[in-house]
Design a protein around this motif. Structure first.
Motif, PDB file in Angstrom:
ATOM      1  N   ILE A   1      60.194  61.216  35.181  1.00 42.21           N
ATOM      2  CA  ILE A   1      61.087  61.498  34.055  1.00 42.21           C
ATOM      3  C   ILE A   1      60.530  60.762  32.846  1.00 42.21           C
ATOM      4  O   ILE A   1      60.141  59.592  32.941  1.00 42.21           O
ATOM      5  N   VAL A   2      60.479  61.453  31.708  1.00 37.39           N
ATOM      6  CA  VAL A   2      59.983  60.847  30.476  1.00 37.39           C
ATOM      7  C   VAL A   2      61.111  60.819  29.454  1.00 37.39           C
ATOM      8  O   VAL A   2      61.738  61.848  29.182  1.00 37.39           O
ATOM      9  N   ASN A   3      61.377  59.644  28.916  1.00 36.59           N
ATOM     10  CA  ASN A   3      62.386  59.476  27.875  1.00 36.59           C
ATOM     11  C   ASN A   3      61.659  59.443  26.533  1.00 36.59           C
ATOM     12  O   ASN A   3      60.928  58.509  26.237  1.00 36.59           O
ATOM     13  N   GLN A   4      61.875  60.459  25.706  1.00 35.86           N
ATOM     14  CA  GLN A   4      61.053  60.637  24.512  1.00 35.86           C
ATOM     15  C   GLN A   4      61.777  60.388  23.199  1.00 35.86           C
ATOM     16  O   GLN A   4      61.176  60.559  22.143  1.00 35.86           O
ATOM     17  N   ASP A   5      63.030  60.026  23.249  1.00 34.87           N
ATOM     18  CA  ASP A   5      63.776  59.932  21.986  1.00 34.87           C
ATOM     19  C   ASP A   5      64.416  58.575  21.744  1.00 34.87           C
ATOM     20  O   ASP A   5      65.427  58.461  21.071  1.00 34.87           O
ATOM     21  N   ALA A   6      63.821  57.511  22.288  1.00 35.85           N
ATOM     22  CA  ALA A   6      64.366  56.174  22.038  1.00 35.85           C
ATOM     23  C   ALA A   6      64.118  55.772  20.584  1.00 35.85           C
ATOM     24  O   ALA A   6      63.026  55.992  20.059  1.00 35.85           O
ATOM     25  N   PRO A   7      65.110  55.184  19.923  1.00 38.78           N
ATOM     26  CA  PRO A   7      64.911  54.780  18.529  1.00 38.78           C
ATOM     27  C   PRO A   7      63.961  53.589  18.405  1.00 38.78           C
ATOM     28  O   PRO A   7      63.899  52.731  19.290  1.00 38.78           O
ATOM     29  N   ALA A   8      63.237  53.554  17.302  1.00 35.37           N
ATOM     30  CA  ALA A   8      62.271  52.478  17.071  1.00 35.37           C
ATOM     31  C   ALA A   8      62.940  51.117  16.940  1.00 35.37           C
ATOM     32  O   ALA A   8      62.289  50.080  17.110  1.00 35.37           O
ATOM     33  N   THR A   9      64.247  51.088  16.682  1.00 32.73           N
ATOM     34  CA  THR A   9      64.958  49.815  16.550  1.00 32.73           C
ATOM     35  C   THR A   9      64.989  49.027  17.861  1.00 32.73           C
ATOM     36  O   THR A   9      65.292  47.839  17.861  1.00 32.73           O
ATOM     37  N   LEU A  10      64.664  49.690  18.989  1.00 37.43           N
ATOM     38  CA  LEU A  10      64.623  48.978  20.272  1.00 37.43           C
ATOM     39  C   LEU A  10      63.415  48.053  20.386  1.00 37.43           C
ATOM     40  O   LEU A  10      63.330  47.270  21.337  1.00 37.43           O
ATOM     41  N   ALA A  11      62.503  48.138  19.433  1.00 32.00           N
ATOM     42  CA  ALA A  11      61.369  47.208  19.413  1.00 32.00           C
ATOM     43  C   ALA A  11      61.845  45.886  18.830  1.00 32.00           C
ATOM     44  O   ALA A  11      61.525  45.509  17.701  1.00 32.00           O
ATOM     45  N   THR A  12      62.643  45.187  19.624  1.00 32.23           N
ATOM     46  CA  THR A  12      63.205  43.907  19.195  1.00 32.23           C
ATOM     47  C   THR A  12      63.344  42.991  20.405  1.00 32.23           C
ATOM     48  O   THR A  12      63.568  43.461  21.532  1.00 32.23           O
ATOM     49  N   ALA A  13      63.180  41.703  20.189  1.00 29.50           N
ATOM     50  CA  ALA A  13      63.191  40.743  21.295  1.00 29.50           C
ATOM     51  C   ALA A  13      64.488  40.815  22.079  1.00 29.50           C
ATOM     52  O   ALA A  13      65.579  40.823  21.504  1.00 29.50           O
ATOM     53  N   GLY A  14      64.367  40.893  23.390  1.00 27.85           N
ATOM     54  CA  GLY A  14      65.533  40.899  24.264  1.00 27.85           C
ATOM     55  C   GLY A  14      66.003  42.267  24.689  1.00 27.85           C
ATOM     56  O   GLY A  14      66.789  42.385  25.638  1.00 27.85           O
ATOM     57  N   ALA A  15      65.524  43.322  24.022  1.00 27.66           N
ATOM     58  CA  ALA A  15      65.973  44.675  24.386  1.00 27.66           C
ATOM     59  C   ALA A  15      65.568  45.019  25.816  1.00 27.66           C
ATOM     60  O   ALA A  15      66.316  45.666  26.547  1.00 27.66           O
ATOM     61  N   GLY A  16      64.381  44.584  26.224  1.00 26.09           N
ATOM     62  CA  GLY A  16      63.935  44.841  27.587  1.00 26.09           C
ATOM     63  C   GLY A  16      64.776  44.125  28.619  1.00 26.09           C
ATOM     64  O   GLY A  16      64.986  44.633  29.730  1.00 26.09           O
ATOM     65  N   ASP A  17      65.263  42.946  28.283  1.00 26.98           N
ATOM     66  CA  ASP A  17      66.135  42.201  29.201  1.00 26.98           C
ATOM     67  C   ASP A  17      67.441  42.958  29.422  1.00 26.98           C
ATOM     68  O   ASP A  17      67.960  43.021  30.543  1.00 26.98           O
ATOM     69  N   VAL A  18      67.966  43.533  28.346  1.00 22.65           N
ATOM     70  CA  VAL A  18      69.190  44.327  28.459  1.00 22.65           C
ATOM     71  C   VAL A  18      68.952  45.532  29.367  1.00 22.65           C
ATOM     72  O   VAL A  18      69.771  45.843  30.247  1.00 22.65           O
ATOM     73  N   LEU A  19      67.822  46.202  29.188  1.00 22.35           N
ATOM     74  CA  LEU A  19      67.503  47.360  30.024  1.00 22.35           C
ATOM     75  C   LEU A  19      67.403  46.964  31.489  1.00 22.35           C
ATOM     76  O   LEU A  19      67.954  47.648  32.367  1.00 22.35           O
ATOM     77  N   ALA A  20      66.729  45.865  31.775  1.00 27.74           N
ATOM     78  CA  ALA A  20      66.586  45.416  33.164  1.00 27.74           C
ATOM     79  C   ALA A  20      67.943  45.107  33.789  1.00 27.74           C
ATOM     80  O   ALA A  20      68.204  45.446  34.952  1.00 27.74           O
ATOM     81  N   GLY A  21      68.825  44.478  33.037  1.00 30.40           N
ATOM     82  CA  GLY A  21      70.156  44.177  33.548  1.00 30.40           C
ATOM     83  C   GLY A  21      70.969  45.425  33.801  1.00 30.40           C
ATOM     84  O   GLY A  21      71.708  45.516  34.794  1.00 30.40           O
TER      85      GLY A  21
END
Length: 279
Positions: free
Chosen positions: A207-227
């Motif tokens: 599955i490819v997610n192609q429409d994530a906003p560029a604002t997610l390029a911010t510290a901690g966003a990946g931690d939220v996704l993992a949780g």
């Protein structure tokens, strides 16, 4: 043979966990997250996201010397202190724990690697993120041998290269193939983050997610996704679909906020993003 689809609620919405009239906090899933020190914010962001996903209990295993830091800023999230490795492993082997997350702020050393292996040995779902991926640099074979249950790896390009010794390609078709090879190599779901986030399964599904906003390029966003992924796993959602749903909800939450987004904003917007789904 791979089968690639664009991320859409139609692919996973029927599998989303829903509370029932006879639900209680343990039946809704118990998430245990390894808390880092001195980096403490990453695990707290992940924990808030896991709780907002609907998990009934979210706890962070924290080094005893960091307890005051965690406990002073957490209310519904439990901080469970440990003074020794034995104490930590006792928390991991609690039969009530339903899914684990390790990596955010954990440090990329031997202790993180061993704790990850201990989590995997339970055969319960495990999300391996950030420092825990780096802790297995060039050791993907040993990681595969340890994976007994559902597992999701969430590398960005740099972490992917450290783990597999391969720089992710710039073009999407090549990136998809690399993610699939990595999924087969580890027998885990690979969530390769980027402008087009790829969720690849060992059986060839993509599955490819192609429409994530560029604002997610911010510290901690990946931690939220993992949780968020971990919270869905703890509630019984299959790993491939949980990863895809989490990426979609993460993207929608960011869109709802817009410019000025920081990772702290995301957990509270997850329920709002969830309400955008068709009942």
């Amino acid at each position: 043979m791979s089968h690639t689809q664009s991320n859409s609620p139609a692919l996973w919405q029927a599998l989303l966990p829903r509370p029932h009239s006879n639900s209680h906090k343990y039946s809704r899933g118990y998430v245990l997250i390894q808390g880092g020190y001195p980096v403490t914010g990453a695990a707290r962001l992940a924990a808030l996201a896991a709780a907002r996903s609907g998990a009934g209990i979210t706890a962070i295993a924290v080094p005893a010397e960091a307890l005051s830091i965690y406990a002073s800023q957490l209310l519904s999230i439990m901080a469970k202190p440990y003074a020794s490795t034995l104490d930590l492993y006792s928390l991991i082997h609690d039969p009530r724990a339903g899914a684990f997350l390790i990596g955010p702020g954990a440090g990329p050393g031997k202790e993180t690697r061993q704790t990850t292996l201990t989590m995997l040995q339970t055969a319960k779902p495990v999300v391996i993120d950030a420092d825990a991926i780096t802790a297995f640099a060039r050791k993907s074979d040993s990681l595969k041998k340890a994976i007994l249950g559902q597992c999701v790896l969430t590398p960005h390009d740099g972490e992917f290269e450290k783990l597999f010794g391969l720089q992710p390609a710039a073009q999407l078709p090549e990136r998809i193939e690399q993610a699939l090879v990595a999924a087969r190599q580890t027998n885990a779901i690979i969530l390769l983050k980027g402008a087009n986030t790829i969720i690849a399964a060992p059986d060839g599904r993509v599955i490819v997610n192609q429409d994530a906003p560029a604002t997610l390029a911010t510290a901690g966003a990946g931690d939220v996704l993992a949780g968020l992924i971990t919270g869905l796993l703890a509630q019984g959602m299959p790993a491939f679909e949980a990863a895809a749903a989490a990426v979609w909800l993460h993207s929608r939450a960011a869109e709802l906020y817009g410019i000025g987004l920081i990772a702290d904003d995301l957990p509270g917007l997850i329920p709002v993003a969830w309400r955008q789904l068709t009942p």
